[in-house]
Design an enzyme around this catalytic site. Structure first.
Site, PDB file in Angstrom:
ATOM      1  N   GLU A 134     -23.409 -16.358 -60.077  1.00  0.00           N
ATOM      2  CA  GLU A 134     -22.071 -16.054 -60.505  1.00  0.00           C
ATOM      3  C   GLU A 134     -21.100 -17.234 -60.336  1.00  0.00           C
ATOM      4  O   GLU A 134     -19.998 -17.312 -60.721  1.00  0.00           O
ATOM      5  CB  GLU A 134     -21.431 -14.876 -59.300  1.00  0.00           C
ATOM      6  CG  GLU A 134     -20.961 -15.128 -58.144  1.00  0.00           C
ATOM      7  CD  GLU A 134     -22.236 -15.401 -57.185  1.00  0.00           C
ATOM      8  OE1 GLU A 134     -21.615 -15.613 -55.981  1.00  0.00           O
ATOM      9  OE2 GLU A 134     -23.447 -15.219 -57.516  1.00  0.00           O
TER      10      GLU A 134
ATOM     11  N   CYS B 287     -27.347 -13.829 -52.002  1.00  0.00           N
ATOM     12  CA  CYS B 287     -26.937 -14.553 -50.780  1.00  0.00           C
ATOM     13  C   CYS B 287     -26.982 -13.325 -49.563  1.00  0.00           C
ATOM     14  O   CYS B 287     -27.959 -12.855 -49.279  1.00  0.00           O
ATOM     15  CB  CYS B 287     -25.922 -15.424 -50.916  1.00  0.00           C
ATOM     16  SG  CYS B 287     -25.813 -16.656 -49.561  1.00  0.00           S
TER      17      CYS B 287
ATOM     18  N   HIS C 247     -26.239 -18.529 -55.805  1.00  0.00           N
ATOM     19  CA  HIS C 247     -25.114 -17.789 -56.063  1.00  0.00           C
ATOM     20  C   HIS C 247     -25.158 -17.885 -57.821  1.00  0.00           C
ATOM     21  O   HIS C 247     -24.129 -19.023 -58.127  1.00  0.00           O
ATOM     22  CB  HIS C 247     -23.784 -18.414 -55.742  1.00  0.00           C
ATOM     23  CG  HIS C 247     -23.769 -17.966 -54.264  1.00  0.00           C
ATOM     24  ND1 HIS C 247     -22.864 -17.013 -53.786  1.00  0.00           N
ATOM     25  CD2 HIS C 247     -24.072 -18.595 -53.115  1.00  0.00           C
ATOM     26  CE1 HIS C 247     -22.833 -16.691 -52.588  1.00  0.00           C
ATOM     27  NE2 HIS C 247     -23.593 -17.699 -52.117  1.00  0.00           N
TER      28      HIS C 247
END
Length: 205
Positions: A176, A79, A174
């Protein structure tokens, strides 16, 4: 054990640290240029790209990071990290590393309230398989154009969302924030040249 640095000036760096450690990989928060010699790869997290850029410059990290990446340090941006890695940012002259030959548009999918999730196919050609991932898009940038040296690993709505250029990896989403560590494992194994036990790598959700 080789350690992976996660740029920890602003943003969701703690999620990346947790995912790396969940894979059994040593990881450390990186805030100073003096810590660069101790890492085998770097993750630049999501957050506010303008703030992270200004903090990199203020802390004397911008030029050392740019030089380390140019010298072959594997790097993975998500991002805001993708924005900072891009050579061109449409309509912006903000501070950036400018290491990847691509042009991006900030907040192309809307504001925070326009965040969404999508199923993505991750073409992991290095390992001869295609994985299905969950992509979390939050104020996500859009990759508008790619130079000839970039490889598209995943697309959404006909647009690249995960790309690679040599030892540089960039995602507009994202990874994660999901249960799958497949993209992080790809970064560690394929770009950083590290070995991971398959027992430590959760399957793609």
């Amino acid at each position: 054990m080789s350690s992976i640095g996660v740029l920890a000036l602003q943003g969701d760096f703690d999620k990346h640290l947790a995912m790396l450690r969940g894979l059994g990989q040593a990881a450390q928060a990186l805030r100073d240029a003096s810590e660069l010699p101790g890492i085998s790869g770097l993750i630049i997290p999501g957050g506010e790209s303008t703030t992270i850029g200004m903090l990199m410059e203020r802390r004397g990290l911008l030029e050392p990071l740019r030089a380390a990446i140019a010298a072959g340090l594997p790097v993975f941006g998500t991002c805001a990290g993708t924005i900072l890695l891009a050579k061109e940012i449409e309509g912006s002259d903000q501070i950036r590393l400018g290491s990847m030959d691509m042009r991006v548009l900030r907040n192309a999918y809307g504001s925070q309230v326009d965040s969404f999730e999508a199923r993505l196919d991750f073409n992991d050609a290095e390992h001869g398989k295609i994985l299905e991932l969950e992509g979390v898009f939050i104020r996500a940038p859009r990759i508008e154009s790619l130079g000839p040296g970039l490889k598209v690993l995943s697309e959404f709505d006909g647009r690249p969302v995960l790309v690679r250029q040599g030892k540089m990896l960039a995602a507009t989403f994202h990874p994660e924030l999901t249960s799958s560590s497949a993209v992080h494992a790809y970064f560690l194994e394929t770009l950083c040249g590290l070995s991971l036990s398959s027992a430590n790598t959760p399957p793609a959700s």
